[in-house]
Design an enzyme around this catalytic site. Structure first.
Site, PDB file in Angstrom:
ATOM      1  N   HIS A   1       0.985   5.388  -1.100  1.00  0.00           N
ATOM      2  CA  HIS A   1       0.783   5.518   0.336  1.00  0.00           C
ATOM      3  C   HIS A   1       2.146   5.914   0.904  1.00  0.00           C
ATOM      4  CE1 HIS A   1      -3.019   3.168  -0.275  1.00  0.00           C
ATOM      5  NE2 HIS A   1      -3.188   4.231   0.135  1.00  0.00           N
ATOM      6  N   ALA A   2       2.367   6.835   1.471  1.00  0.00           N
ATOM      7  CA  ALA A   2       3.612   7.647   1.956  1.00  0.00           C
ATOM      8  C   ALA A   2       4.622   6.678   2.830  1.00  0.00           C
ATOM      9  CB  ALA A   2       3.275   8.490   2.935  1.00  0.00           C
TER      10      ALA A   2
ATOM     11  N   GLU B   1       4.671   3.243   2.790  1.00  0.00           N
ATOM     12  CA  GLU B   1       5.142   2.073   2.423  1.00  0.00           C
ATOM     13  C   GLU B   1       6.226   2.095   1.523  1.00  0.00           C
ATOM     14  OE1 GLU B   1       1.070   1.117   0.207  1.00  0.00           O
ATOM     15  OE2 GLU B   1       0.158   1.087   2.045  1.00  0.00           O
TER      16      GLU B   1
ATOM     17  N   ARG C   1       0.163   8.040   5.982  1.00  0.00           N
ATOM     18  CA  ARG C   1      -0.336   7.188   4.991  1.00  0.00           C
ATOM     19  C   ARG C   1      -0.882   8.116   3.635  1.00  0.00           C
ATOM     20  NH1 ARG C   1      -3.739   2.685   3.170  1.00  0.00           N
ATOM     21  NH2 ARG C   1      -5.574   3.236   1.926  1.00  0.00           N
TER      22      ARG C   1
ATOM     23  N   ARG D   1      -8.215   6.600  -3.000  1.00  0.00           N
ATOM     24  CA  ARG D   1      -9.490   6.555  -3.030  1.00  0.00           C
ATOM     25  C   ARG D   1     -10.216   7.659  -3.637  1.00  0.00           C
ATOM     26  NH1 ARG D   1      -8.051   2.490  -0.752  1.00  0.00           N
ATOM     27  NH2 ARG D   1      -8.459   1.662   1.041  1.00  0.00           N
TER      28      ARG D   1
ATOM     29  N   HIS E   1       2.322  -1.452  -3.580  1.00  0.00           N
ATOM     30  CA  HIS E   1       1.778  -1.194  -2.172  1.00  0.00           C
ATOM     31  C   HIS E   1       2.493  -2.213  -1.370  1.00  0.00           C
ATOM     32  CE1 HIS E   1      -1.645   1.849  -3.167  1.00  0.00           C
ATOM     33  NE2 HIS E   1      -1.451   1.260  -4.381  1.00  0.00           N
ATOM     34  N   SER E   2       2.166  -2.013  -0.091  1.00  0.00           N
ATOM     35  CA  SER E   2       2.529  -2.839   0.755  1.00  0.00           C
ATOM     36  C   SER E   2       1.429  -2.700   2.090  1.00  0.00           C
ATOM     37  CB  SER E   2       3.820  -2.692   1.409  1.00  0.00           C
ATOM     38  OG  SER E   2       4.058  -1.673   2.418  1.00  0.00           O
ATOM     39  N   TYR E   3       1.225  -3.777   2.805  1.00  0.00           N
ATOM     40  CA  TYR E   3       1.742  -5.006   2.855  1.00  0.00           C
ATOM     41  C   TYR E   3       0.832  -5.991   2.955  1.00  0.00           C
ATOM     42  CZ  TYR E   3       0.576  -5.032   7.839  1.00  0.00           C
ATOM     43  OH  TYR E   3      -0.189  -4.895   9.125  1.00  0.00           O
TER      44      TYR E   3
ATOM     45  N   GLU F   1       0.424  -6.007  -3.318  1.00  0.00           N
ATOM     46  CA  GLU F   1       1.177  -5.888  -1.895  1.00  0.00           C
ATOM     47  C   GLU F   1       2.177  -6.451  -1.545  1.00  0.00           C
ATOM     48  OE1 GLU F   1      -0.412  -3.574   0.191  1.00  0.00           O
ATOM     49  OE2 GLU F   1      -2.651  -3.380  -0.694  1.00  0.00           O
TER      50      GLU F   1
HETATM   51  O1  0X9 Z   1      -6.470  -0.086   0.758  1.00  0.00           O
HETATM   52  C1  0X9 Z   1      -5.807   0.092  -0.356  1.00  0.00           C
HETATM   53  O2  0X9 Z   1      -5.614   1.083  -0.979  1.00  0.00           O
HETATM   54  C2  0X9 Z   1      -4.710  -0.839  -0.777  1.00  0.00           C
HETATM   55  N1  0X9 Z   1      -4.073  -1.626   0.427  1.00  0.00           N
HETATM   56  S1  0X9 Z   1      -2.972  -0.681   1.294  1.00  0.00           S
HETATM   57  O3  0X9 Z   1      -2.644  -1.639   2.454  1.00  0.00           O
HETATM   58  N2  0X9 Z   1      -1.863  -0.718   0.718  1.00  0.00           N
HETATM   59  O4  0X9 Z   1      -3.622   0.568   1.492  1.00  0.00           O
HETATM   60  C3  0X9 Z   1      -5.417  -1.899  -1.717  1.00  0.00           C
HETATM   61  C4  0X9 Z   1      -6.063  -1.618  -2.743  1.00  0.00           C
HETATM   62  C5  0X9 Z   1      -6.956  -2.886  -3.473  1.00  0.00           C
HETATM   63  N3  0X9 Z   1      -7.667  -2.294  -4.669  1.00  0.00           N
HETATM   64  C6  0X9 Z   1      -8.874  -1.984  -4.501  1.00  0.00           C
HETATM   65  N4  0X9 Z   1      -9.688  -1.847  -3.549  1.00  0.00           N
HETATM   66  N5  0X9 Z   1      -9.429  -1.369  -5.821  1.00  0.00           N
HETATM   67 ZN    ZN Z   2      -0.888   1.037  -0.081  1.00  0.00          ZN
END
Ligand code: 0X9
Ligand code: ZN
Length: 426
Positions: free
Chosen positions: A186-187, A189, A243, A260, A312-314, A387
């Site tokens: 994610h950009a 982070e 992001r 995703r 990742h964060s946060y 995170e």
């Molecule tokens: O939402 C996300 O992609 C991650 N959090 S963030 O705030 N860095 O965007 C969490 C991903 C957790 N893993 C899965 N849901 N599989």
């Molecule tokens: Zn992230």
């Protein structure tokens, strides 16, 4: 070091007050919401807000729990406060002017780049560009040709090279087990590539002290998965909160959420098919080159790969599968054992309280099509999203926080790696 920061703080104060330009986030506020009970009211109120993406951003993390952080457009703040009052949701203002915070940080970062030019080693004084990070790993491979290897594994949409660095102890033993780490999905982070860079630095430049980490395992690290997005966030205060990736996905919207876009329960939960949304899953699974590169990388290490870690964060969280459903895998005890090891090591080292647990119920939302679930399903027995802690408005720890956060992250990663090495001997 302290003197540097003091000088910088003083010069930035005088600069930023004089030069402050208004930006896209001028007047945006961040509210911390809480509701006495784990409240349906809060969840309902939030689900209304997220529909209006131009006025609100509900930051990921604890979305459906009893607290949340929401950034609100100045034109909507009166309505927002009324909505919260009507729903008996309490709120505190965490940041009164996001635009001001971001433009001050932008100015600080500009000065830090001048003060600390790249000189062959990436310290923790500032954030680095994708080019600098690639240059750094190139330089390491040149300096230590028997134990550091680079591989170009792909290209981002805008044509930036995605390179992995493989770190070994130089004993030339082939087919060791593998720990695969990536950052910068994610950009915005930024602390994630910073932590990956510190990990690389320690494994390569402190290899004697970390010999046990390299005895039976090789480390493969891709420090910036989404360099187009990462570079875009460095352009201005206006783009700092981006992001996604940067490929135009419809007439008027750009980018896909690379986390995703993986081909495992793609788009089933917590993802969107609207190209303008922050969690846009893409037109189909692996539509984006950056996600495909990581997918291929994961496949290429199945069997040898024992630990996949995506930074990742946060939120200060260590999340393990599943993230697409609230169910947990049969091997949940193994996952939890390793995750707790990381959490406890960090607590002992710095006092920072991480929460470790199954992704969906720990971060409080399911999100399908992410890399952690994909790697676990492909055969990595341990697969985590870490995170890292918040800073600044959330995704933007000031440069003065980098040192502390990346060193603490190193403690957590190495504690988990040591447990993995013990659990999965060669
Ligand atoms: O939402 C996300 O992609 C991650 N959090 S963030 O705030 N860095 O965007 C969490 C991903 C957790 N893993 C899965 N849901 N599989
Ligand atoms: Zn992230």
């Amino acid at each position: 070091m302290a003197v540097w920061w003091l000088l910088l703080a003083l010069s930035c104060l005088s600069f930023s007050d004089g030069l402050q330009k208004s930006n896209k986030y001028e007047g945006f506020k961040i509210y911390q919401l809480s509701s006495k009970a784990r409240s349906v009211a809060l969840e309902e109120a939030l689900s209304e807000l997220v529909k209006n993406a131009s006025y609100y951003e509900v930051f990921p993390g604890f979305k459906g729990g009893n607290s949340a952080k929401v950034m609100v457009h100045p034109d909507e703040q009166v309505n927002f406060v009324k909505l919260m009052d009507d729903n008996n949701v309490d709120y505190d203002i965490l940041n009164r002017n996001v635009g001001l915070t971001l433009s001050r940080q932008f100015e600080t970062n500009r000065m830090l780049r001048q003060w600390f030019p790249y000189n062959g080693r990436l310290g923790t004084e500032r954030y680095y560009s994708h080019d600098e990070i690639n240059q750094y790993i190139e330089d390491l491979a040149g300096k230590y040709p028997t134990r550091v290897f680079l591989k170009t594994v792909g290209k981002s949409y805008e044509g930036r090279w995605l390179k992995t660095i493989t770190i070994t102890n130089g004993d030339a033993r082939r087919n060791k087990n593998v720990i695969l780490v990536d950052g910068g999905f994610h950009a915005r982070e930024w602390i994630s590539p910073a932590a990956a860079v510190y990990l690389i630095d320690q494994l390569v430049n402190n290899s004697q002290e970390n010999a046990d980490l390299l005895q039976d395992f090789d480390w493969v690290i891709l420090p910036v998965v989404n360099p187009d997005g990462y570079e875009y966030t460095q352009l201005s205060a206006d783009t700092r909160m981006w992001r996604k990736t940067r490929r135009p996905s419809s007439n008027d919207c750009i980018g896909t959420d690379p986390n995703r876009n993986f081909d495992f329960h793609w788009n089933e939960e917590g993802a969107s098919l609207d190209p303008c949304d922050n969690t846009y899953a893409g037109a189909k699974a692996f539509s984006e080159p950056e996600a495909l590169v990581v997918g291929d990388l994961i496949h290429s290490y199945v069997g040898r790969g024992k630990f996949y870690l995506t930074l990742h964060s946060y939120g200060s969280l260590i999340l393990y599968p599943w993230g697409w459903t609230a169910a947990v895998p049969d091997t949940v005890e193994d996952l939890d054992e390793v995750a707790q090891e990381g959490k406890n090591a960090i607590l002992e080292a710095t006092g920072t309280v991480y929460t470790a647990g199954p992704s969906t119920t720990t971060i409080n939302y399911a999100a399908a099509g992410a890399s952690d679930d994909y790697a676990f399903n492909a055969g990595f027995p341990i697969s985590f999203t870490m995170e890292l802690p918040a800073g600044g408005t959330g995704f933007d720890p000031p440069a003065s926080d980098i040192d502390h956060i990346v060193k603490e992250t190193w403690v957590g990663i190495t504690a988990m790696a040591r447990r993995v090495i013990k659990k999965y001997p060669l």
